[in-house]
Design an enzyme around this catalytic site. Structure first.
Site, short mmCIF file in Angstrom:
data_model
loop_
_atom_site.label_atom_id
_atom_site.label_comp_id
_atom_site.label_asym_id
_atom_site.label_seq_id
_atom_site.Cartn_x
_atom_site.Cartn_y
_atom_site.Cartn_z
N ARG A 183 -3.40 -10.08 5.10
CA ARG A 183 -3.85 -10.08 3.70
C ARG A 183 -2.70 -9.57 2.84
NH1 ARG A 183 -6.08 -6.78 -0.08
NH2 ARG A 183 -7.73 -7.65 -1.39
N LYS B 250 0.82 -1.22 0.00
CA LYS B 250 0.00 0.00 0.00
C LYS B 250 0.85 1.27 0.00
CE LYS B 250 -4.36 -1.89 1.54
NZ LYS B 250 -5.39 -2.02 2.59
#
Ligand code: PT1
Length: 257
Positions: A238, A204
């Site tokens: 995740r 991210k």
């Protein structure tokens, strides 16, 4: 370790839906071999700025992949906010619904209550298209915690059992770097809700901002964050890089005992 499978046709290479599903299935088989404990299949991107995908399109992307993986050795999760996709995915055999909208869409709670599958309730401020425009909180940790507590309560009111639930503070979903850092440092505020916590920070932009690396060069940063999340009590990670994360967590578990 939850491996990420995106079923999103690449408009640059003119890749169609069928090719995207084929590629996703191949990638899923690789992630299972890499040691994934769970796979998350998604047909609608929720990255900042990404657009809405129609119901038909999303169904056509994810259901064939779920069908192909239903006899896989590991449980399958579907990343969706749409009740119709949830219902079709449950029928196709998924074990978990991963909902970035935390079952706020009309009809979603009922499907989880009636099917008994697991669900991840994630916090998001705003919608993917505009959520990074101006994220604002008085106290990000207490606001996200309160939101998740409320969603847990509503799920319980619908007869959804605690063993079905997972919670996720939603890194990057309507949050500045400062908000993300505060949430990460306060992960204990979520583990104390006594519901397993999922963390998704893999590749991210918060890791891009810290390292200065573009999205294709964030594996090492992602591993560092995953190990620290585990140390802080996260139960589901995740991730894109299953093999590297698995190995790091194996070492963490052995050394931390
Ligand atoms: C997540 C998550 C998710 N993330 C759960 N589901 C995405 N439960 C999709 C960026 O800042 O963390 N938890 N499903 C992907 N979303 C993003 C958000 C991807 C932000 C990238 C960014 O780069």
């Amino acid at each position: 370790i939850m491996g990420i499978i995106n079923v999103t046709p690449d408009s640059f290479s003119d890749q169609g839906r069928y090719a995207a599903s084929e590629k996703a299935i191949e990638h899923a088989i690789k992630l299972i071999a890499d040691g994934a404990d769970l796979l998350d299949i998604g047909g609608e991107s929720s990255r900042p700025g990404s657009a809405y995908v129609s119901l038909d399109e999303e169904l056509n992307r994810v259901i064939p992949v779920i069908e192909a993986l239903k006899s896989a050795a590991i449980p399958i999760s579907v990343d969706t906010t749409k009740p119709e996709v949830m219902q079709a995915a449950v029928q196709a055999g998924v074990s978990m619904i991963n909902d970035i909208n935390a079952l706020r869409t009309e009809g979603a709670l009922k499907i989880i209550a009636e099917s008994g599958v697991m669900v991840c309730l994630m916090h998001m401020q705003g919608l993917p298209k505009t959520m990074q425009d101006n994220p604002l909180y008085a106290d990000v940790v207490s606001e996200v915690r309160e939101f998740l507590q409320q969603r847990i309560q509503i799920a319980q009111d619908w007869g959804i059992s605690n063993d079905q639930l997972v919670i996720d503070p939603g890194f990057g979903f309507g949050k500045t770097l400062q908000h993300n850092l505060e949430l990460f440092r306060s992960l204990d505020q979520f583990t104390t809700l006594n519901i397993p916590v999922m963390v998704g920070v893999s590749r991210k932009s918060m890791l891009g901002t810290i390292t200065g690396n573009d999205v294709n060069h964030r594996t090492y940063a992602s591993i560092a964050a995953a190990v620290l999340a585990a140390e802080k009590g996260a139960k589901i990670l995740r991730v894109h890089d299953v093999k590297a994360t698995k190995e790091a967590i194996l070492v963490f578990n052995a050394l931390n005992r």
